[in-house]
Write an enzyme that holds these catalytic residues in place. Structure first.
Site, PDB file in Angstrom:
ATOM      1  N   LYS A  76       0.745  -1.390   0.078  1.00 34.72           N
ATOM      2  CA  LYS A  76      -0.007   0.152  -0.090  1.00 34.72           C
ATOM      3  C   LYS A  76       0.964   1.184  -0.098  1.00 34.72           C
ATOM      4  CE  LYS A  76      -3.751   2.197   2.442  1.00 34.72           C
ATOM      5  NZ  LYS A  76      -4.730   2.231   3.699  1.00 34.72           N
ATOM      6  N   SER A 151      -9.691   1.990   2.693  1.00 36.25           N
ATOM      7  CA  SER A 151      -8.817   2.735   1.873  1.00 36.25           C
ATOM      8  C   SER A 151      -7.791   1.864   1.123  1.00 36.25           C
ATOM      9  CB  SER A 151      -8.035   3.814   2.752  1.00 36.25           C
ATOM     10  OG  SER A 151      -7.275   3.384   3.878  1.00 36.25           O
ATOM     11  N   SER A 175     -10.115  -0.413   6.806  1.00 32.40           N
ATOM     12  CA  SER A 175      -9.222  -0.341   5.543  1.00 32.40           C
ATOM     13  C   SER A 175      -8.653  -1.563   4.995  1.00 32.40           C
ATOM     14  CB  SER A 175      -8.532   1.021   5.518  1.00 32.40           C
ATOM     15  OG  SER A 175      -9.174   2.055   5.399  1.00 32.40           O
TER      16      SER A 175
HETATM   17  N1  GLN Z   1     -13.339   4.518   6.078  1.00 31.21           N
HETATM   18  C1  GLN Z   1     -12.589   5.005   7.398  1.00 31.21           C
HETATM   19  C2  GLN Z   1     -12.158   6.302   7.103  1.00 31.21           C
HETATM   20  O1  GLN Z   1     -12.477   6.900   6.236  1.00 31.21           O
HETATM   21  C3  GLN Z   1     -11.389   3.962   7.621  1.00 31.21           C
HETATM   22  C4  GLN Z   1     -10.290   4.136   6.822  1.00 31.21           C
HETATM   23  C5  GLN Z   1      -9.310   3.345   7.192  1.00 31.21           C
HETATM   24  O2  GLN Z   1      -9.252   2.333   7.879  1.00 31.21           O
HETATM   25  N2  GLN Z   1      -7.975   3.802   6.957  1.00 31.21           N
HETATM   26  O3  GLN Z   1     -11.794   6.849   8.149  1.00 31.21           O
END
Ligand code: GLN
Length: 494
Positions: A76, A151, A175
């Site tokens: 990532k 994400s 995410s």
């Molecule tokens: N969707 C959640 C956010 O926008 C979690 C994102 C994540 O786990 N990095 O914060």
């Protein structure tokens, strides 16, 4: 080879059926063919990958290969990689070549993993659909009109489309688990503190945790084993002996009866997760998967997480508060985007940040600054921290009565690109089953459980007590030995 499991790849490499250079070439060619449509990678590092593969081949020839030596992977783009562009999905870092490796990246280099490149992601890991990336949305390999989740959507899409056999991700509120669910693969977020955050670009430091993606629990176990370990450069890194999760899977296989391998396992089903909110097709799929767990010998009981409904409001105070602090380092001075035209220093900061950050990131910085400001701190931030404690206590109470908690990973299957782009709150709600786990710091795993009415994958989430990674992975592994949902591939990626 493209669809091979990690143990199969290991055997092929060790038996010299294929060299690490050939294997990397196979995946790099596949990336060249499929990535223009999927957009799962921001950077493809062909030369770096082939150089690492040559080193891996030398190790294999010398008889000093480890379990992951010569195995290709996608990182990532939140992980700093020395000498390689590290963007975090943002214009702010679109020109940032990291001068050092994240701890996870160096551990995997030592293991001999071959990094193919950097996977697309929501900007600064803020998002649930991968649409907030400066580098454009990622497409779901099961249906290019749908989002892959976020994400870590690039990592999940890459593994689902077999552009890489495994990938790293991070999970602040879901995410790893949510995109694993939407892309029909397995993903694990370990206990907070197990994976070092050094060199993992910070979003919300008390929630961020590195995790692993693979087709199966077994592949995730192999990757996670190489990612964990104490790191003195991360003050929240846990000082405890590293575990070999793959060995734990093999050991539990040897001691469990083949017909009912989950005999004795008590699975808690949170009443609140099965109340309203879950789509009918997801519910039917999750019910069938839980019936399968029972057929394998597990028993189920109802448990309650009464404060879980407060997880999203608490998270959307705590995470923005931490991000407003973490992202203050991006000022246009030391690295990253700098505005071309500016007056004084304050103007340089303001213009560089205004140009470098996207809308979702700005929204969170504003919310975070507000909830931390004088007069609001007690009303919002302190209150959210209290809820966080209550949520963690709920899990501890539930885990008195069961060994694992199971439920859906997400309320629906992947939605259409653009569908929730103008409605951030609808987007936030897609993490309703995953966020509480981060607030409590517990490990969680999502594995494929079937398909929804639209033919898109549905994930089942397993949640365990602190350090229950082996238990989560073993349960998922047993399920996967008895079913083939994890072996299904999207058309065109077969
Ligand atoms: N969707 C959640 C956010 O926008 C979690 C994102 C994540 O786990 N990095 O914060």
């Amino acid at each position: 080879m493209i669809n091979a499991s990690l143990p199969e790849l290991r055997r092929a490499l060790d038996a010299r059926q294929i060299s690490a250079v050939e294997l990397a070439g196979l995946f790099l060619d596949r990336i060249d063919a499929l990535n223009p449509a999927l957009n799962a990678f921001i950077t493809v590092d062909r030369e770096g990958a082939l150089a690492a593969a040559r080193v891996a081949d030398a190790r294999i020839a010398a008889g000093s290969a480890g379990p992951l030596t010569g195995i290709p992977l996608a990182h990532k783009d939140v992980f700093c990689t020395e000498g390689v562009l590290t963007t975090c999905g943002s214009k702010m870092l679109a020109n940032f070549v990291s001068p050092y490796d994240a701890h996870v990246v160096s551990l995997l280099k030592v293991a001999g993993v071959v990094s193919l490149g950097k996977a697309n992601m929501d900007e600064f890991a803020m998002g649930s659909s991968n649409e907030s990336s400066y580098f454009g949305a990622v497409k779901n390999p099961w249906n290019p009109e749908r989002i892959p989740g976020g994400s870590s959507g690039g990592s999940a899409a890459a593994v689902a489309a077999r552009l890489a056999p495994i990938a790293t991700g991070t999970d602040t509120g879901g995410s790893v688990r949510q995109p694993a669910s939407y892309c029909g693969i397995t993903g694990i977020k370990p206990t907070y503190g197990l994976v070092s955050r050094y060199g993992m670009i910070a979003y919300a430091s008390s929630l961020d945790q590195g995790g692993a993606f693979g087709a199966s629990a077994e592949d995730c176990a192999l990757l996670l084993s190489a990612m964990t370990g104490f790191d003195e450069r991360d003050s929240t890194s846990l000082e405890r002996p590293t575990e070999d999760y793959a060995a734990a899977l093999a050991a539990s296989s040897a001691t469990t009866p083949a017909a009912r391998p989950l005999e004795g396992l008590r699975i808690g089903l949170p009443r609140e997760f099965f109340a309203e909110g879950m789509a009918d097709d997801v519910r039917a799929t999750i019910d069938a998967a839980i019936a399968q767990y029972r057929a394998l010998g597990a028993t189920t009981i109802e448990v309650s997480l009464p404060n879980a409904r407060l997880a999203i409001p608490a998270y959307y105070v705590i995470a923005p508060a931490e991000c407003s602090s973490n992202l203050s380092r991006f000022d246009g001075v030391r690295y990253g985007h700098r505005a071309a035209d500016y007056g004084d220093l304050a103007d340089l900061y303001a213009k560089s940040r205004a140009e470098g950050f996207g809308a979702e990131v700005k929204r969170r910085i504003l919310v975070g600054t507000y909830v931390l400001s004088h007069g609001y701190y007690d009303a919002y931030y302190l209150q959210a921290q209290r809820l966080r404690r209550l949520i963690a206590q709920d899990f501890q109470a539930a885990l008195q009565h069961c060994d694992l908690i199971a439920g859906p990973t997400t309320p629906t299957t992947a939605w259409a690109l653009g569908e929730k782009a103008d409605d951030p709150v609808q987007m936030y709600l897609s993490d309703i089953y995953t966020i509480a786990v981060n607030l409590a710091g517990l490990p969680g795993l999502s594995h494929p459980a079937g398909f929804g009415a639209d033919g898109l994958p549905v994930g089942l989430q397993l949640i365990g007590d602190y350090f229950a990674e082996s238990r989560l992975l073993s349960a998922a592994h047993r399920f996967q030995q008895a079913t083939d949902w994890h072996a299904r591939r999207p058309a065109g990626a077969a």
